[in-house]
Write a protein that holds these residues in place. Structure first.
Motif, PDB file in Angstrom:
ATOM      1  N   ARG A 116       0.947   4.129  -2.988  1.00 46.94           N
ATOM      2  CA  ARG A 116       0.842   5.531  -2.233  1.00 46.94           C
ATOM      3  C   ARG A 116       1.526   6.432  -2.995  1.00 46.94           C
ATOM      4  NH1 ARG A 116       0.194   4.948   3.182  1.00 46.94           N
ATOM      5  NH2 ARG A 116      -1.819   4.034   2.891  1.00 46.94           N
ATOM      6  N   ARG A 117       2.854   6.045  -2.816  1.00 44.79           N
ATOM      7  CA  ARG A 117       4.095   6.791  -3.249  1.00 44.79           C
ATOM      8  C   ARG A 117       3.834   7.533  -4.726  1.00 44.79           C
ATOM      9  NH1 ARG A 117       8.685   3.269  -2.499  1.00 44.79           N
ATOM     10  NH2 ARG A 117       8.327   3.359  -0.460  1.00 44.79           N
ATOM     11  N   TYR A 118       3.195   6.627  -5.549  1.00 43.34           N
ATOM     12  CA  TYR A 118       2.883   7.255  -6.827  1.00 43.34           C
ATOM     13  C   TYR A 118       1.388   7.948  -6.924  1.00 43.34           C
ATOM     14  CZ  TYR A 118       6.510   4.316  -8.279  1.00 43.34           C
ATOM     15  OH  TYR A 118       7.839   3.824  -8.415  1.00 43.34           O
TER      16      TYR A 118
ATOM     17  N   ASN B 155       2.948  21.833  -4.133  1.00 45.90           N
ATOM     18  CA  ASN B 155       2.577  20.599  -4.277  1.00 45.90           C
ATOM     19  C   ASN B 155       3.602  19.810  -3.621  1.00 45.90           C
ATOM     20  OD1 ASN B 155       0.366  20.267  -5.707  1.00 45.90           O
ATOM     21  ND2 ASN B 155       1.105  21.428  -7.185  1.00 45.90           N
TER      22      ASN B 155
ATOM     23  N   TYR C 269       3.296  27.176  -7.034  1.00 48.63           N
ATOM     24  CA  TYR C 269       2.580  26.106  -7.311  1.00 48.63           C
ATOM     25  C   TYR C 269       3.328  24.954  -6.963  1.00 48.63           C
ATOM     26  CZ  TYR C 269       0.959  22.402 -10.130  1.00 48.63           C
ATOM     27  OH  TYR C 269       0.492  21.203 -10.646  1.00 48.63           O
TER      28      TYR C 269
ATOM     29  N   GLU D  72       1.075  14.681   2.952  1.00 47.97           N
ATOM     30  CA  GLU D  72       0.106  13.425   2.600  1.00 47.97           C
ATOM     31  C   GLU D  72       0.995  12.219   2.741  1.00 47.97           C
ATOM     32  OE1 GLU D  72      -3.187  13.116   0.970  1.00 47.97           O
ATOM     33  OE2 GLU D  72      -3.397  15.248   0.514  1.00 47.97           O
ATOM     34  N   TYR D  73       2.208  12.234   1.983  1.00 46.49           N
ATOM     35  CA  TYR D  73       2.880  10.911   2.210  1.00 46.49           C
ATOM     36  C   TYR D  73       3.205  10.533   3.693  1.00 46.49           C
ATOM     37  CZ  TYR D  73       6.054   7.102   1.294  1.00 46.49           C
ATOM     38  OH  TYR D  73       6.779   5.857   1.181  1.00 46.49           O
TER      39      TYR D  73
ATOM     40  N   TYR E 216       2.689  16.991  -0.975  1.00 44.51           N
ATOM     41  CA  TYR E 216       2.990  15.720  -1.175  1.00 44.51           C
ATOM     42  C   TYR E 216       3.718  15.174   0.080  1.00 44.51           C
ATOM     43  CZ  TYR E 216       4.944  11.275  -3.378  1.00 44.51           C
ATOM     44  OH  TYR E 216       5.357  10.078  -3.437  1.00 44.51           O
TER      45      TYR E 216
ATOM     46  N   ARG F 256       0.832  -1.161  -0.064  1.00 47.04           N
ATOM     47  CA  ARG F 256       0.035  -0.054  -0.069  1.00 47.04           C
ATOM     48  C   ARG F 256       0.906   1.174   0.003  1.00 47.04           C
ATOM     49  NH1 ARG F 256      -4.057  -1.269  -1.617  1.00 47.04           N
ATOM     50  NH2 ARG F 256      -5.544  -2.841  -0.753  1.00 47.04           N
ATOM     51  N   ASP F 257       2.100   1.290   0.756  1.00 49.79           N
ATOM     52  CA  ASP F 257       2.712   2.548   0.763  1.00 49.79           C
ATOM     53  C   ASP F 257       3.276   2.865  -0.513  1.00 49.79           C
ATOM     54  OD1 ASP F 257       2.495   2.924   3.479  1.00 49.79           O
ATOM     55  OD2 ASP F 257       4.118   1.960   4.023  1.00 49.79           O
TER      56      ASP F 257
ATOM     57  N   LEU G  94      -0.127   9.764  -4.936  1.00 51.25           N
ATOM     58  CA  LEU G  94      -0.207  11.098  -4.560  1.00 51.25           C
ATOM     59  C   LEU G  94       0.077  12.195  -5.427  1.00 51.25           C
ATOM     60  CD1 LEU G  94       0.878  10.492  -0.745  1.00 51.25           C
ATOM     61  CD2 LEU G  94      -1.255  11.055  -1.582  1.00 51.25           C
ATOM     62  N   PHE G  95       0.755  11.625  -6.407  1.00 57.79           N
ATOM     63  CA  PHE G  95       1.321  12.494  -7.599  1.00 57.79           C
ATOM     64  C   PHE G  95       0.224  12.971  -8.367  1.00 57.79           C
ATOM     65  CE2 PHE G  95       5.717  11.025  -7.178  1.00 57.79           C
ATOM     66  CZ  PHE G  95       6.451  12.397  -7.039  1.00 57.79           C
TER      67      PHE G  95
ATOM     68  N   ARG H 253       1.475   7.663   5.932  1.00 55.73           N
ATOM     69  CA  ARG H 253       2.334   6.541   6.162  1.00 55.73           C
ATOM     70  C   ARG H 253       2.295   6.200   7.677  1.00 55.73           C
ATOM     71  NH1 ARG H 253       8.298   5.118   4.222  1.00 55.73           N
ATOM     72  NH2 ARG H 253       8.280   3.685   5.919  1.00 55.73           N
TER      73      ARG H 253
ATOM     74  N   SER I 124      -0.853   4.756   8.616  1.00 52.75           N
ATOM     75  CA  SER I 124      -1.172   3.239   8.177  1.00 52.75           C
ATOM     76  C   SER I 124      -0.371   2.614   8.931  1.00 52.75           C
ATOM     77  CB  SER I 124      -1.211   3.098   6.644  1.00 52.75           C
ATOM     78  OG  SER I 124       0.457   2.978   6.310  1.00 52.75           O
TER      79      SER I 124
ATOM     80  N   ASN J 236      -2.808  14.339  -7.050  1.00 51.62           N
ATOM     81  CA  ASN J 236      -3.165  15.470  -6.438  1.00 51.62           C
ATOM     82  C   ASN J 236      -2.633  16.742  -7.377  1.00 51.62           C
ATOM     83  OD1 ASN J 236      -4.428  14.013  -4.788  1.00 51.62           O
ATOM     84  ND2 ASN J 236      -3.270  14.585  -3.072  1.00 51.62           N
ATOM     85  N   PRO J 237      -1.245  17.079  -7.257  1.00 55.25           N
ATOM     86  CA  PRO J 237      -0.742  18.066  -8.163  1.00 55.25           C
ATOM     87  C   PRO J 237      -1.458  18.068  -9.605  1.00 55.25           C
ATOM     88  CG  PRO J 237       1.139  16.747  -7.673  1.00 55.25           C
ATOM     89  CD  PRO J 237      -0.184  16.247  -6.960  1.00 55.25           C
ATOM     90  N   LEU J 238      -1.302  16.882 -10.174  1.00 57.54           N
ATOM     91  CA  LEU J 238      -1.891  17.059 -11.624  1.00 57.54           C
ATOM     92  C   LEU J 238      -3.361  17.246 -11.803  1.00 57.54           C
ATOM     93  CD1 LEU J 238      -0.941  13.573 -13.055  1.00 57.54           C
ATOM     94  CD2 LEU J 238      -0.549  15.762 -14.080  1.00 57.54           C
TER      95      LEU J 238
ATOM     96  N   TYR K 241      -2.123  -0.697  11.008  1.00 62.32           N
ATOM     97  CA  TYR K 241      -1.420  -2.044  10.604  1.00 62.32           C
ATOM     98  C   TYR K 241      -0.960  -2.586  11.572  1.00 62.32           C
ATOM     99  CZ  TYR K 241      -2.320  -2.057   5.587  1.00 62.32           C
ATOM    100  OH  TYR K 241      -2.864  -2.096   4.192  1.00 62.32           O
TER     101      TYR K 241
END
Lengths: 568, 591
Positions: free
Chosen positions: A232-234, B90, B86, B97-98, B94, A228-229, A236-237, B102, B105, A239-241, B109
């Motif tokens: 998530r790393r990918y 971001n 901008y 959020e990450y 990022y 899952r981690d 989350l990109f 993490r 979770s 959002n800026p898109l 877990y």
């Protein structure tokens, strides 16, 4: 054949109304930026407060109109979607009611329940979504494009570029996550592991394997977390898109727009309006893209429901609506049966006769085909070869209802329903009097019943296995039938109870009884015993005859006489 | 520990969550820092954007008056800053959020792992019967509620709060009157939405109730389809279904309609705010107290403000569900574990096992075992017979201390078994129960479960002794065959043979067996019988027996009735007593 869309046909007018309302809503919403532009270019530039007021009032009116149309759209689309799901459920349910064992073998009961409930809810959600958002998005896109053209700039290429960038990177990101999804998909199911641990606690404790289980679980749990981690790393990109159009696009428009303002092609207010339209266009297209992206998931429930509706029924209703004689006989003539996916016969060349006042019994091990024979009689499934005759007439020619009226089945799984004792009993005979019901219960030795209005919980869970069998037998003898079929219905009874109930069955004297069982004690006094082994009748006759002549029967008798029959 | 347990209260839940979060302190602090920076970037952007518009306007004014042109260097400089902001925004968001997700979770877990370990350390009576469903729902329903609430809602909630605070402060700094307008519009819309929420909730609850009823009906009818068809009950079933579905539909569309109004009202608020900002902004510009670019600034702020509010309304039910789930899960984690205070090891069994005045009941008011006495010498085969519910299996479980007796004592070689470490006691006893529990892995691993150190050859030998080798070799993947859903691809008898092999390989001194073979055909039954005989060779064994041959060969037969011994002795002695045993055998012969 009924298609999955057919329930919508009734609502075609409402759907047209929804679409026209959506066009209106889009129209009203798209007017607003133009007025902003005018306020800037005319009102502010000339210092004309009166103009600003009048433009503002029009804008408020437009807003109110937009919300009214929006509310109407929601009203109609919720109604249509919900009505659709209601009708679709009724379609599925009534289709499943016509299913026979063959169809139930192809689509398991568990998934049928999901198909009737969750899948339809899912389809309904999609439909609401389509009405509320998805149809609006292209309308807004087209409207937005028309409006920008009217503004007279040629800056749309910026919108196009932004869209291409968004889609390209989105594709790239999603592709990156696929390998992780595949790994996660192949991992052992966490819920299954937990279920195993919970159900196996006594074994785990006796082998003192608590640490082993804990370690095993930790490994899987950690792997899931890592998977899952990584995803998530990918992800989350994204959002800026998804916000690219509200920032970089505006900057680009201002940058390139400034040259056009300098050359006098457009006014500043127009540029502001253009920004609003561009934002609307891109976000509408993003909605369409995200819908398209989730399409594969959406198709699955639709496919599953469609499969139910498209299933061809293997049992075709017959023509004849009456059976003349009161005392009927059933005859199996060279009957064979094969499951559709299997290569070998489940039943081979079965011959026997059920006659009024006679009891026939089938004995055989698990999987020998006892239930299969019983299920052929009410046509839960049809033989693949040979024929079953009722008074000489093939049962396929009879109306199912007429045939089943003469049969009373007590199935292997007693199937007691939620409700009351009475509601369960009247299932077999809607007109039965309380007195009759009590009598039937008494004959089935159901002495644990207090009142007929006793509550029965779902699946009869407030009764024991033996009690449920009693109720099932009572229900079946309550019905006035020619043929009583008992499919392993005595398995949970002790010798004594079995004896009492079987003795009471003698009152069904004009009818014929067919009992399938694994127990010698249940069947030994039958008029004829069929010994079934691997789908074939290897021998038949009375108990005494079989003990003398049939090796398999003797084996069963020997094994069972070694079994201690304690009272249960 | 059942579904209606005492509630912890919100305060305690927050405390527990706080404790869990403290472990990941650095991650949370770092990501909080990133969140503030990212939102700062997005709050500054509209102001600069407004400046860009101002430059354009000034420029176009100069163009019209032919006094000059747009100040391009300044414009490009500002646009460059917007672009940079901008990217910064971001990058920070990022990171935020990450790291929050993490950390969240990690917590979630780890919590699931703790829950499993908790289950593994619970006493037997907390994992049986009704408790199973509850435990399972903790891992599925409650866990997934907590998961969404914690992982996605938590990060959204934080960012929302920061956004609201920062946007509000900047609005006030830029222009207080415009800020008031935006806040009023937002308050108005959220007021209306929370009112509508009540309507939709009312119908939603009714819908959920009827939905559950209908699903129940569907389940029953599908599962009981043979009965339905054989009694020609289809029409009535359909009628009832149509009725239910109609009520369902009626509440459903209303609840959906009222909740879809949320979106409309939001939209309305947005548009209304947009118009009001345009009008009042225009007036302020003419009065000269504000520049035109600020109109755009406030339109952006309006969006910044409404989005998070909309998310809060969506998150509210999620958070609510999460709190209820957290309550149950945290409570569960506090339930009492199986006690095992002693670390005295049981090293050998030499002489005899004695049950002395043993009494036990699962509940206080009902005794299952009542003043039970028995002496068993090493190597003896003890058969226990008696009616269902007489306490046969319970007796065996008491010996393994799956349950602790209420009074009396059980001793092994004179030492009370309560004095031993439970694990070492259990390591001495092997058990084969009626329900064969296997797990989803290969057959080999399932047999190895009995002795984790065993080699493949030892497994082979054990499974041969257990008569399991023959059928395993017929399977396409032989010993590597994976058992699906705990062995659903095997027959009942085959599963039993595997559990016997598993027990053979574990080489226990004392055996506890349940011989019931009701769902097995005659031939497999013989195989099982043989395998059990081999298992019991030279062992001390307790057998809940169903076969006369087993009973006949027993050293001692115990006839249990309501938790007490009715009769005991060997076959001949009991026949001579002419009691229960004699009568059972006689009635069987006559039938």
């Amino acid at each position: 054949m009924v298609s999955i869309i057919s329930p919508l046909k009734k609502n075609i007018k409402t759907i047209l109304i929804i679409i026209s309302l959506l066009v209106l809503e889009a129209y009203f919403t798209l007017q607003l930026p133009e007025y902003t532009s005018n306020i800037v270019d005319i009102g502010v530039a000339n210092g004309d407060i009166a103009y600003i007021y009048s433009a503002g009032t029009t804008m408020i009116m437009l807003t109110i109109l937009a919300i009214i149309t929006g509310i109407l759209v929601s009203f109609f689309s919720c109604k249509v979607a919900s009505e659709y799901s209601q009708n679709l459920r009724i379609l599925i349910f009534s289709k499943v009611l016509k299913f026979s064992n063959h169809e139930f073998n192809n689509i398991s009961k568990g998934t049928l329940i999901t198909r009737t409930t969750n899948d339809v809810s899912y389809i309904q959600m999609i439909l609401e979504w389509v009405f509320d958002v998805i149809i609006l998005a292209p309308i807004m896109t087209i409207g937005g494009v028309i409006k920008t053209i009217q503004l007279g700039t040629n800056l749309y290429w910026i919108i196009l570029m932004i869209l291409i960038i968004i889609i390209f990177f989105m594709y790239l990101l999603l592709k990156k996550t696929i390998p992780y999804l595949v790994i996660l998909d192949k991992m052992p199911d966490i819920k299954g592991m937990v279920r195993e641990i919970i159900t196996g606690m006594d074994v785990i404790k006796t082998f003192v394997r608590e640490d082993y289980e804990s370690k095993k679980f930790k490994e899987t749990n950690d792997k899931y977390k890592e998977g899952r981690d990584s995803i998530r790393r990918y992800i989350l990109f994204l959002n800026p898109l998804m916000t690219l159009h509200s920032s970089i696009m505006i900057v680009s428009i201002l940058f390139f727009g400034s040259f056009q303002i300098e050359s006098g092609t457009i006014l500043t207010g127009d540029l502001i309006a253009f920004i609003q339209y561009a934002t609307q266009i891109v976000s509408s297209i993003l909605i369409i893209i995200s819908f398209a992206k989730s399409l594969p998931d959406l198709v699955l429930p639709i496919k599953r429901v469609k499969q139910v509706l498209d299933t061809e029924l293997s049992i075709v209703d017959g023509e004849i609506g009456t059976i003349d004689e009161r005392k009927s006989t059933i005859e199996f003539k060279n009957v064979s049966f094969k499951y559709s996916k299997s290569e070998t016969d489940a039943l081979t060349n079965i011959n026997f006769k059920l006659e009024p006042g006679k009891t026939v019994a089938i004995i055989g091990g698990i999987g020998s085909g006892k239930s299969t024979i019983l299920n052929l009689i009410p046509r839960f499934q049809d033989p693949s070869a040979g024929e079953i005759l009722i008074n000489g007439e093939n049962i396929k020619n009879l109306k199912l209802k007429t045939l089943r009226e003469r049969i009373s089945l007590s199935p292997q799984n007693p199937c007691i329903f939620k409700g009351t004792v009475k509601s369960n009993m009247t299932l077999s005979d809607p007109n039965a009097s309380d007195e009759n019901i009590r009598y039937a219960l008494e004959k089935a030795n159901a002495n644990f019943i207090g009142s007929l209005d006793d509550e029965v919980l779902i699946e009869g869970s407030n009764f024991s296995g033996g009690q449920k069998q009693c109720l099932s037998i009572a229900r079946s003898i309550l019905k006035d039938a020619d043929f009583y079929l008992f499919d392993d219905s005595f398995s949970s009874f002790d010798l004594n109870t079995e004896k009492i109930i079987k003795n009471n069955l003698k009152e069904l004297k004009d009818s014929s009884i067919l009992i399938a069982s694994q127990k010698i004690s249940t069947i030994k006094d039958a008029d004829e015993i069929l010994v079934l082994d691997d789908g074939q009748i290897v021998n038949s006759g009375s108990h005494n005859k079989l003990v003398e002549s049939c090796e398999i029967y003797r084996e069963i008798v020997k094994s069972q006489s070694d079994t201690l029959n304690e009272g249960i | 520990m059942n579904p209606q347990e005492n509630k912890m209260g919100l305060g305690k839940i927050i405390k527990t969550v706080w404790k869990l979060m403290r472990i990941h302190r650095t991650k949370f602090i770092f990501s909080g820092f990133c969140a503030i920076l990212s939102i700062l970037c997005s709050v500054i952007t509209p102001i600069i954007l407004g400046d860009a518009i101002n430059i354009l306007l000034d420029g176009s004014l100069r163009i019209m008056n032919h006094t000059g042109t747009i100040d391009f260097p300044k414009l490009f400089y500002i646009l460059f800053i917007i672009g940079t902001l901008y990217f910064l925004k971001n990058i920070f968001s990022y990171l935020y959020e990450y790291y929050t997700k993490r950390a969240a979770s990690d917590i979630i877990y780890a919590l699931r792992e703790r829950m499993v370990n908790k289950v593994l350390s619970l006493p037997m009576d907390s994992v049986e019967g009704n408790h199973r469903g509850y435990l399972f729902s903790l891992f599925t329903v409650e866990f997934s509620l907590l998961n969404t609430a914690f992982i996605s809602s938590f990060s959204k909630l934080t960012i929302t709060l920061i956004t609201i605070i920062l946007t509000l402060s900047f609005m006030i700094i830029v222009n207080i009157w415009m800020a008031i307008i935006v806040v009023l519009v937002v308050l108005l819309t959220s007021g209306i939405i929370s009112m509508l929420l009540k309507f939709s909730q009312r119908h939603y609850h009714k819908q959920i109730a009827i939905e559950a009823d209908t699903i129940g009906q569907v389940e029953e009818i599908y599962v009981g389809q043979e009965v339905v068809r054989s009694f020609n009950y289809e029409e009535q079933a359909l009628e009832e279904f149509i009725h239910n579905v109609k009520v369902w539909n009626n509440h459903e569309w209303k609840s959906r309609f009222f909740s879809s109004l949320n979106y409309q009202i939001m939209n309305f608020g947005n548009n209304l705010g947009f118009v009001l900002v345009a009008i009042f902004g225009g007036i302020l510009v003419i009065q000269g107290t504000m520049s035109v670019g600020r109109i755009l600034t406030f339109i952006e702020y309006l969006n910044n403000f409404e989005d998070p509010l909309q998310q809060i309304t969506e998150m509210y039910p999620q958070l609510q569900g999460g709190i209820v789930a957290a309550d149950r899960i945290f409570n569960f984690l506090e339930t009492e574990e199986e006690e095992n205070p002693s670390d005295k090891e049981l090293k050998s069994f030499k002489d005899k096992i004695i049950f002395e005045n043993v009494s036990f009941g699962y509940t206080e008011d009902k005794k299952i075992i009542d003043n039970f006495n028995l002496t068993v010498k090493k190597g003896e085969k003890i058969v226990i017979i008696g009616e269902n519910g007489a306490g046969k299996t319970t007796l065996l479980k008491l010996l393994m201390r799956l349950y602790d007796i209420d009074s009396g004592k059980i001793t092994i070689d004179g030492v009370n078994i309560n004095e031993y470490d439970k694990h070492s006691l259990r390591s001495f006893i092997g058990m084969v129960l009626q329900e064969s529990w296997l797990f989803s892995d290969t057959i080999e691993e399932n047999i190895r479960y009995g002795n984790l150190e065993s080699t493949y050859d030892e497994i082979l030998t054990a499974s041969k002794q257990a008569n399991a080798d023959a059928f395993i070799r017929k399977l396409p993947d032989k010993y590597k065959t994976i058992l699906k859903e705990g062995g659903n691809n095997l027959s009942q008898g085959q599963k039993q043979l595997l559990t016997i092999a598993r027990t053979i390989i574990s080489q226990k001194e004392i055996l506890v067996l349940d011989e019931a073979t009701s769902n097995v055909d005659t031939r497999t039954e013989l195989l099982i019988q043989e395998a059990l005989d081999k298992l019991m060779e030279n062992k001390t064994s307790f057998i809940v027996a169903h076969r006369l041959s087993t009973v006949r060969n027993a050293d001692k037969i115990i006839v249990l009735g309501k938790g007490r011994i009715i009769e005991q002795g060997n076959h001949e002695e009991l026949l001579a007593q002419k009691g229960y045993y004699y009568n059972t055998l006689k009635s069987q012969k006559n039938s």
